[in-house]
Design a protein around this motif. Structure first.
Motif, PDB file in Angstrom:
ATOM      1  N   ASP A   1      27.697  17.908  22.754  1.00  0.00           N
ATOM      2  CA  ASP A   1      26.291  17.467  22.688  1.00  0.00           C
ATOM      3  C   ASP A   1      26.113  16.308  23.652  1.00  0.00           C
ATOM      4  N   GLU A   2      25.082  15.742  23.356  1.00  0.00           N
ATOM      5  CA  GLU A   2      24.687  14.786  24.417  1.00  0.00           C
ATOM      6  C   GLU A   2      25.621  13.593  24.562  1.00  0.00           C
ATOM      7  N   ASP A   3      26.306  13.183  23.486  1.00  0.00           N
ATOM      8  CA  ASP A   3      27.178  11.995  23.600  1.00  0.00           C
ATOM      9  C   ASP A   3      28.567  12.348  24.104  1.00  0.00           C
TER      10      ASP A   3
ATOM     11  N   LYS B   1      32.787  16.745  20.898  1.00  0.00           N
ATOM     12  CA  LYS B   1      32.843  18.161  20.554  1.00  0.00           C
ATOM     13  C   LYS B   1      31.938  18.464  19.369  1.00  0.00           C
ATOM     14  N   VAL B   2      31.219  19.600  19.459  1.00  0.00           N
ATOM     15  CA  VAL B   2      30.430  20.081  18.338  1.00  0.00           C
ATOM     16  C   VAL B   2      31.344  20.859  17.406  1.00  0.00           C
TER      17      VAL B   2
ATOM     18  N   ASP C   1      31.460  27.000  23.751  1.00  0.00           N
ATOM     19  CA  ASP C   1      30.320  26.939  24.663  1.00  0.00           C
ATOM     20  C   ASP C   1      30.283  28.245  25.463  1.00  0.00           C
TER      21      ASP C   1
END
Length: 594
Positions: free
Chosen positions: A494-496, A499-500, A509
């Motif tokens: 995500d943006e930071d 890992k999701v 991904d």
């Protein structure tokens, strides 16, 4: 006469005879368009060939017909009197037809009606009655009969052998097909290639000469005018004059089928072994098995028309011909390969021509790959020979002979031989269509020797003409042709930049998804650790998506690295070229540029 001399002589005679016969079509100009000439010429050649074969026994057949006219079953007596599997009970001959121009229409039809049923079937397949009607309406029939009475159209067996007549038929069919601009895949196979296929079949047959003599059945699923079958029979009888060879074939084109059946009748075989229909969706030899299959099926031709029947048979699995897989609908050549394989006896052998797409087209899990997998994992693929380009009349593309056997010799088990014979040819003095090269006797001997020795080697031979023949052989382990296609996943961020996760596990991904082909004989985890993790430490393998694939790496196997010329030598050559160019400019314009 040597094989080379025979090829040259036969080729020359066939071309000349076919040209003379085709020129008879000049009579048809006006009433028929040029691309329609074959509709008349081909059946007329069949009729005239039958006529000339039967002429010596014509009176004996008429006499026998009178003697047995009261019998219910007459076929056997009439065939015996004719000396062939066919006969004609009409009192007419081409000479008597020519002698009565006023009644030519009725007399010619009476003559045709005198033929036995097996000949009637051939002419019906060719729709000859419709062409007779057109000739009648245009007032051309008598002149056509006269033309076929000339020396140009003399087709007596003592003048033209059965084999050569088959090639004349094929040459005429070729001319007819070219006038329709048929697809490149619908090509004909010249005698030199057929001889090579025959020798590859026999050379690798460890059961050919067991017992008291040769007894073999031969099948061609796309027989055309049946010349592959004829040449295979001829080759086996050269090895054993008493060989018992029975030929079977199927053909879709009504003209070439008619010619094949006519050829079989004239040679004394069983015409019922020649069957009409589409092999893919109307298999006439269901349940049959043969010693040899030899075939050159069309390639680059779609199978959409046959799709319903083919897909239904695919669903039968091992009970059907197409269980292992279905190729793309744009090219059905591998369906013919599967059909031929299903027709082989447990010790049977097949030689079949394919183009390059059968080697590698189709990813892991695709129909094409699954067909290759089926062949290789069952250890039935024995060898593949690359032929020279420009070997066929109607196409110049790269082509290959696949040799397949269900009974490999012990030294071949677990291995596949690739033979590059693309440089093993002699140039023709005069091309025939796209055919610019011949696989001569010397070429054939070199290729067959390489196949017989079944090892890595380069065979070379220099001919008196100065031509250099080269044949390269490489033997690979079957497992080397396979690979595991693995799916490599990378984590979704995500943006930071973190890992999701989902249930404590990283989410893949899809934009970063990649695949790798890992050789079958290599450990997947070891390959992944060596080739992927150093560059993508967070990657992992989605093992649920792993698929096995097979391809034949022909180009890679025979690739030879050529060292690049050093940069300083290239620069020196450029400098010398520039200096020479400047000198030419100086000479042209003079010292002062005047």
């Amino acid at each position: 006469m040597t094989a080379n001399e025979q090829l040259a002589s036969v080729g020359r005679n066939i071309q000349e005879k076919a040209t003379l016969i085709w020129n008879v079509a000049n009579t048809l100009f006006g009433a028929f368009k040029p691309h329609e000439y074959g509709l008349v010429i081909l059946p007329m050649v069949v009729v005239k060939r039958f006529h000339d074969c039967l002429l010596p026994t014509h009176q004996a057949v008429l006499d026998t017909c009178k003697k047995v006219e009261h019998l219910a079953v007459k076929e056997g007596f009439l065939r015996t009197a004719a000396g062939y599997q066919f006969y004609n009970t009409s009192p007419f001959t081409f000479e008597t037809l020519r002698a009565d121009p006023e009644n030519i229409n009725d007399n010619f039809r009476a003559y045709l009606n005198g033929f036995s049923d097996n000949v009637q079937d051939i002419l019906a397949r060719m729709n000859f009655n419709a062409q007779i009607d057109r000739m009648e309406e245009a007032g051309l029939l008598y002149q056509v009969i006269v033309d076929f009475c000339s020396d140009k159209a003399d087709m007596k067996p003592e003048k033209i052998s059965a084999v050569d007549m088959g090639y004349i038929f094929e040459n005429l069919v070729q001319r007819f097909s070219e006038s329709y601009n048929e697809e490149a895949g619908a090509h004909f196979t010249s005698r030199d290639i057929i001889y090579l296929m025959c020798d590859l079949l026999v050379t690798g047959d460890q059961n050919a000469f067991h017992g008291e003599g040769i007894t073999k059945t031969v099948y061609d699923m796309t027989m055309g005018t049946s010349q592959m079958l004829t040449c295979m029979e001829e080759r086996l009888k050269q090895l054993d004059a008493d060989a018992d060879v029975t030929c079977f074939g199927q053909e879709l084109n009504p003209f070439t089928f008619g010619i094949a059946k006519a050829d079989m009748l004239i040679r004394g075989g069983d015409p019922d072994n020649m069957q009409f229909g589409d092999t893919l969706d109307d298999d006439k030899f269901d349940g049959y098995q043969f010693d040899y299959c030899i075939s050159n099926p069309p390639f680059g031709i779609d199978w959409k028309r046959e799709a319903t029947a083919v897909e239904a048979e695919h669903k039968k699995g091992s009970a059907g011909r197409f269980g292992p897989g279905l190729p793309s609908k744009s090219d059905g050549q591998m369906l013919f390969l599967l059909n031929g394989l299903s027709k082989l006896k447990p010790e049977g052998r097949m030689a079949i021509i394919q183009n390059g797409s059968s080697l590698f087209t189709g990813d892991a899990g695709s129909g094409q790959s699954e067909i290759r997998r089926y062949l290789i994992e069952n250890d039935w693929l024995d060898a593949i020979v690359q032929l020279p380009n420009d070997s066929f009349y109607n196409t110049g593309i790269a082509t290959y002979i696949w040799t397949i056997t269900k009974d490999k010799p012990s030294e071949h088990i677990g291995r596949v031989q690739l033979i590059d014979a693309s440089k093993c040819y002699e140039s023709r003095r005069k091309p025939i269509g796209n055919k610019r090269v011949d696989i001569t006797e010397a070429c054939r001997e070199l290729i067959v020797r390489a196949y017989g020795e079944y090892r890595d080697q380069t065979c070379e031979r220099e001919l008196e003409s100065g031509a250099k023949l080269v044949c390269k052989s490489r033997v690979l382990d079957s497992v080397a042709l396979g690979y595991n296609k693995i799916t490599v996943e990378s984590p979704l961020l995500d943006e930071d930049g973190k890992k999701v996760l989902k249930k404590g596990k990283p989410v893949a991904d899809p934009k970063k998804r990649d695949t790798e082909n890992v050789p079958l004989d290599e450990d997947i985890d070891a390959y992944f650790a060596r080739e992927v993790l150093p560059y993508n430490p967070d990657a992992w393998i989605d093992k649920s998506k792993t698929k096995v694939g097979y391809e034949i790496p022909f180009t890679r196997t025979f690739y030879e690295y050529k060292e690049i010329e050093p940069a300083d030598q290239i620069a020196k050559r450029i400098e010398e070229h520039e200096r020479a160019l400047m000198q030419k400019l100086h000479d042209l314009f003079g010292k002062d540029g005047e």
